[in-house]
Design a protein around this motif. Structure first.
Motif, short mmCIF file in Angstrom:
data_model
loop_
_atom_site.label_atom_id
_atom_site.label_comp_id
_atom_site.label_asym_id
_atom_site.label_seq_id
_atom_site.Cartn_x
_atom_site.Cartn_y
_atom_site.Cartn_z
N ASP A 119 76.99 -27.58 54.49
CA ASP A 119 75.79 -26.15 54.15
C ASP A 119 75.09 -27.13 54.44
OD1 ASP A 119 77.66 -24.36 53.56
OD2 ASP A 119 77.34 -25.10 51.59
N ARG A 143 77.68 -22.76 55.56
CA ARG A 143 76.49 -21.66 55.66
C ARG A 143 74.68 -22.21 56.20
NH1 ARG A 143 77.65 -17.50 51.97
NH2 ARG A 143 80.14 -17.20 50.76
N GLN A 260 76.30 -10.09 54.93
CA GLN A 260 76.61 -11.44 54.54
C GLN A 260 75.43 -12.35 54.19
OE1 GLN A 260 79.13 -13.93 56.88
NE2 GLN A 260 78.39 -13.72 58.63
N GLY A 290 78.25 -19.83 47.62
CA GLY A 290 79.00 -18.44 47.73
C GLY A 290 78.71 -17.48 46.90
N THR A 292 77.79 -14.49 46.32
CA THR A 292 77.24 -13.51 46.64
C THR A 292 77.56 -11.90 46.64
OG1 THR A 292 78.97 -13.15 48.85
CG2 THR A 292 77.52 -14.40 49.21
#
Length: 305
Positions: A119, A143, A260, A290, A292
């Protein structure tokens, strides 16, 4: 004194916070060192355990800028923090300042450190480097969190561009009593390179860019984070989010139209203090972890019965 403050404001308007953090030595348990990448000896620190997070600071700063939020970011994470080219403990070379080149450097550095996919979180100048890393080496980024970021030069308020164009070595002597110079002098391999760094940053900021088409290519989840009084025009922030596919329509009752990607505006924060705000960690970590999909209203009602 007035002239000094005006010149300091010019540099602060550059890409960093006007309240740079004082030097901090690596704490116990922090691995640090230098790695040679594309002719640049990059300084890095690695702390914590867990999913790897690449952390990139703002212009004229260093890893130390994140001092107040590093404990929270590294709780349950392996944070790989880097002093970017010409900044902090990473010396300048004759190479020009370039986010594109630095993006390639970060990919090579991660490989040299034995990291696979990470990330990435970048602030200001560091957010540009993180963006270029994700565009140029998408296989390395899982990410991406961009804090106080612009995808094009016209994202700045127009009155800031002439100020940025003035940044150069002529400002060096006037800045010697400022936190920006003092934190640089405390750790830089060659303190006498400070005027050269200002010249390189000034040349970089005078170079127009527009990466809108590149933003559209990003496939990994992206979060944009700004202060509600940041240095970028609100219209630019919204357009950035739309380029990522967000903010184009209502999310829908079941979140069926939800992008997303995420946009966060932290209240009562500016470009010059958001990087050390406690709210920064609590804003980005759920996204990077994560998390989300919160419970829907329907799920909450059913759970309460």
């Amino acid at each position: 004194m007035r002239k000094l403050m005006m010149m300091v404001a010019v540099v602060a308007a550059l890409v960093t916070g006007g309240t740079a953090m004082a030097e901090t030595k690596p704490a116990d348990g922090v691995k640090s060192g230098h790695a040679e990448v594309n002719g640049v000896s990059y300084y890095y620190e690695i702390r914590g355990e867990g999913e790897p997070l690449l952390l990139l600071h703002g212009g004229l700063g260093s890893i130390d800028m994140f001092g107040p939020v590093l404990p929270a970011l590294s709780k349950g994470r392996q944070v790989i923090a880097v002093d970017l080219y010409g900044h902090g403990r990473t010396a300048l070379t004759e190479r020009k300042m370039s986010m594109i080149d630095s993006g390639d450097d970060m990919a090579a550095l991660l490989k040299k450190l034995g990291c696979g996919k990470v990330d990435a979180l970048g602030y200001s100048f560091g957010s540009g480097v993180a963006l270029r890393l994700a565009v140029q080496h998408p296989e390395t980024v899982r990410r991406l969190a961009l804090v106080s970021a612009a995808y094009a030069q016209d994202g700045f308020y127009p009155e800031m561009l002439p100020m940025q164009a003035q940044v150069g070595a002529a400002m060096a002597d006037m800045m010697k009593q400022t936190p920006m110079y003092q934190t640089y002098a405390a750790v830089a391999p060659k303190v006498e390179d400070f005027p050269k760094l200002l010249d390189q940053m000034g040349e970089f900021m005078r170079t127009p860019y527009d990466w809108a088409d590149d933003v559209k290519t990003l496939k990994m989840p992206v979060m944009l984070v700004y202060g509600d009084s940041d240095m970028y025009r609100p219209e630019h922030i919204v357009k950035f989010y739309q380029l990522l596919g967000g903010g184009l329509k209502d999310a829908g009752w079941m979140r069926e139209n939800m992008s997303q990607n995420r946009l966060a505006i932290i209240p009562n924060r500016t470009h010059y203090d958001i990087f050390m705000a406690p709210e920064l960690a609590t804003t980005v970590l759920p996204f990077l972890d994560g998390e989300t999909t919160p419970k829907s209203w329907d799920e909450q009602v059913k759970a309460s019965k």
